[in-house]
Design an enzyme around this catalytic site. Structure first.
Site, PDB file in Angstrom:
ATOM      1  N   LYS A  99      -2.178  -1.894   4.940  1.00  0.00           N
ATOM      2  CA  LYS A  99      -1.979  -1.127   3.708  1.00  0.00           C
ATOM      3  C   LYS A  99      -0.837  -0.120   3.822  1.00  0.00           C
ATOM      4  CE  LYS A  99      -5.330  -2.763   1.077  1.00  0.00           C
ATOM      5  NZ  LYS A  99      -4.978  -3.519  -0.148  1.00  0.00           N
ATOM      6  N   GLU A 121      -6.057   4.047  -6.139  1.00  0.00           N
ATOM      7  CA  GLU A 121      -7.421   3.547  -6.215  1.00  0.00           C
ATOM      8  C   GLU A 121      -7.774   3.014  -4.829  1.00  0.00           C
ATOM      9  OE1 GLU A 121      -4.832   1.722  -6.912  1.00  0.00           O
ATOM     10  OE2 GLU A 121      -5.258  -0.038  -5.676  1.00  0.00           O
ATOM     11  N   SER A 388      -5.594  -8.405   9.286  1.00  0.00           N
ATOM     12  CA  SER A 388      -5.027  -7.381   8.401  1.00  0.00           C
ATOM     13  C   SER A 388      -5.546  -5.980   8.663  1.00  0.00           C
ATOM     14  CB  SER A 388      -5.284  -7.767   6.942  1.00  0.00           C
ATOM     15  OG  SER A 388      -6.660  -8.005   6.744  1.00  0.00           O
TER      16      SER A 388
END
Lengths: 406, 272
Positions: A99, A121, A388
């Site tokens: 991210k 969010e 990830s």
């Protein structure tokens, strides 16, 4: 289609309207249209600006710790006895997931645009943490919208965001999960559009977000491609990544799209199984519609209402998916498959025990499918799985399933 | 001439401002809506705006979000909303009715199916919050085919050149969103509204209605100085919800809404 036509097709999306074929676009209220146009213009300028790119690369190297390793999971591959599995270690990034690649990029855009406040969010909290982190570093005010239900499930990440100086705002509308957090962030943005930059965490939302988030995440695939060539002397036979909104998957896949011999598998959350309504697999079981500013595959009922979704992993618990994935599905370039809760949980335990790497439950979906895929292939073949994120945040969830309370 | 255009023309001739109440169809019960519509007309409404409940109403503030949730909980769908319009039309063939909602339910029904069903029900216009001019091509043709007005929003952030672009696609009237924010927000700036309504008029001869943030007779009156129409939503929805929450009957909730709308009507109509 000839090879060159296909290559042109991948480079041609999104078009000037932000469309990937019939998907994407800008389905937002009029109040936001000027802000999106401004962002589009700024990004068009900065994405080819050498100084901006240097600033971004510098942060990715020295702050995030890139490049992330490509690690051959030797024992796990031996155990399966099929294709060799390599893990792209996005879990080793600062903040523990892919991210941050995107939040750094968007926060730099915010800084260049003179915005003092960022909002985001979050579902599992990974994107919220990554946003709070970069806001702390750049001295930006930060508010993170999170569903009440997810705040309960991800208490650790909530506290991390608070430590980083962000305010976490509990969202109590609708299903109180990621989609509602995104609704609330949009409502905040409409209200504070003059001084606020909305850092969207995935390749969804209105144009230009699916484009710029993809571009920021493509560092994953660019590195992986070079690492495959350097470490294995060849390109992989297959890529596997989990798909919620789909940012880690598009980041890995996109730089390989023109490599026609590289097969790609996007793994959606099968929840309790596609036969039930408790899953989050719009590409496998949904239909096209409009949510959160773009047209894409959605989990929706017969009346066009967005359905409640379920996944063991909060980060995949989303009824939509990035519009580029919808396009890649329709043109057949990427195969979209599912792994259910139980399969993901087993993969979580397997990788932890066999390789000493604790994966996020999101990434565990990709691992679960990769295991099946590898078993159907030969040891001369090679798979790259996008790991990830790391699994620390999920320890409570896993412990609870094992009947352990801390 | 469409019912909406005819209504604005008649009001302009009389020197009056259109009063446009917004309520969410099916809130709190499906049987509640048609009697409410009639009562609103009796209390001074010129045009009725029905919200189509959606699971993800991104432009709505808390009051209208809850109304959407209540309507969805009792099974209100777009088809049922059209059935309500049809029912209303049995005894009122003059008051224009428009729907305000989100793209997905309409898209899911299919633009052609929607247009056919809507015209059969006696609907006059559609305002889709999340279909800006950039995305309108699919639906505009279908609405034009059945001569239904497509109402567009103009926002405080809309640059002048966009106003022209929006106006070229709009019909019926233009809906000016009076503030940056969600429905029911409290930061209405009437001076700014007057200036923006003026900007819209330079690009369009369509009537301009103003909504978002108008909650009582005073704010409605201030906006009515410059606008051709005033939309009142959250204040009405909240008034009814409070009566129901206190255990009041449907009749009492409808009466409370009618009383508020009557006050606003008198506020708008009283001489400057």
């Amino acid at each position: 289609m000839s090879t060159s036509t296909k290559q042109d097709a991948y480079a041609a999306v999104p078009d000037a309207q932000g469309r990937f074929g019939e998907y994407g676009g800008k389905y937002v209220s009029e109040t936001l249209m000027a802000a999106l146009s401004e962002l589009e213009a700024v990004y068009a300028e900065l994405s080819v600006d050498e100084k901006f790119q240097r600033e971004l690369d510098d942060d990715l190297t020295h702050y995030v710790g890139r490049p992330s390793p490509l690690y051959e999971a030797v024992r796990w591959s031996d155990m399966i006895g099929g294709a060799r599995i390599y893990l792209k270690r996005e879990d080793l990034n600062h903040t523990g997931a892919h991210k941050v690649n995107n939040t750094i990029g968007q926060a730099l855009l915010a800084k260049h645009m003179g915005k003092k406040r960022v909002i985001a969010e979050t579902g599992a909290g990974q994107h919220g943490v990554a946003t709070a982190t970069i806001a702390a570093r750049l001295g930006l005010e930060c508010q993170v919208f999170m569903g009440e239900e997810d705040i309960r499930r991800q208490a650790l990440n909530v506290y991390r965001m608070k430590l980083l100086g962000a305010e976490v705002i509990s969202v109590t509308s609708g299903s109180r999960t990621l989609k509602d957090a995104m609704n609330e962030a949009m409502r905040d943005w409409v209200t504070n559009v003059d001084d606020t930059f909305y850092i969207i965490g995935t390749v969804a939302g209105p144009h230009p977000y699916p484009l710029l988030v993809r571009d920021f995440q493509c560092v994953i695939g660019r590195e992986a491609r070079a690492q495959c060539l350097a470490q294995a002397g060849r390109l992989p036979d297959a890529l596997v990544a989990c798909v919620g909104g789909g940012s880690n998957a598009i980041g890995l896949f996109h730089p390989f799209l023109n490599d026609e011999d590289v097969a790609m598998y996007g793994v959606e959350a099968g929840g309790h199984g596609l036969a039930t309504s408790d899953h989050a697999a719009p590409l496998n079981a949904g239909t096209p519609g409009v949510l959160h500013g773009n047209r894409t595959y959605l989990m929706q009922d017969d009346d066009g209402q967005i359905m409640h979704t379920h996944s063991i992993s909060a980060g995949l618990d989303y009824p939509g998916v990035g519009p580029e994935h919808s396009w890649l599905k329709d043109i057949g370039r990427v195969n979209y498959v599912v792994a259910d809760d139980d399969e993901a949980l087993r993969a979580f335990h397997t990788l932890t025990r066999v390789e000493g790497i604790m994966p996020a439950l999101e990434s565990s979906h990709a691992l679960a499918y990769a295991e099946k895929l590898a078993a159907s292939m030969t040891p001369q073949q090679m798979i790259v799985v996008n790991l990830s994120g790391r699994g620390d945040k999920d320890i409570h969830t896993v412990a609870q399933i094992d009947g352990i309370e801390f | 001439m469409s019912r909406i255009a005819g209504c604005f023309q008649k009001l302009a001739e009389e020197g009056r401002t259109a009063l446009i109440p917004y309520v969410v169809a099916g809130d709190p019960r499906q049987a509640f809506t048609v009697p409410l519509m009639h009562k609103l007309v009796e209390s001074g409404a010129d045009i009725l705006e029905l919200g189509v409940p959606f699971s993800d109403p991104m432009a709505e503030g808390p009051v209208i979000q809850l109304a959407h949730e209540r309507a969805l909980a009792n099974g209100t769908t777009l088809s049922k909303v059209l059935a309500m319009v049809s029912e209303f039309r049995k005894t009122d063939s003059t008051t224009p009715v428009l729907l305000m909602g989100y793209a997905n339910p309409v898209m899911h029904m299919g633009y052609r199916n929607f247009a056919n069903a809507a015209v059969a029900a006696g609907l006059d216009g559609l305002l889709t919050v999340d279909i800006p001019p950039e995305e309108v091509d699919g639906i505009n043709g279908e609405l034009q085919r059945v001569e239904m007005d497509n109402i567009f929003l103009v926002a405080p952030t809309t640059p002048d050149e966009r106003i022209a672009r929006i106006a070229s696609r709009a019909s019926g009237f233009i809906y000016y969103v009076s503030l940056k924010g969600v429905t029911g927000a409290g930061n209405l700036d009437t001076v700014e509204v007057a200036s923006r309504v003026g900007a819209i008029r330079r690009h369009s001869s369509l009537p301009v209605a103003v909504g978002f943030g108008i909650k009582d007779a005073a704010s409605a009156r201030a906006v009515a100085q410059t606008a051709d129409g005033v939309v009142v939503g959250s204040a009405l929805v909240n008034t009814m919800a409070e009566v129901i929450e206190r255990g009041g009957e449907s009749d009492a909730a409808i009466a409370a809404a009618a009383s508020l709308l009557g006050d606003i009507r008198r506020g708008i109509d009283s001489p400057a």
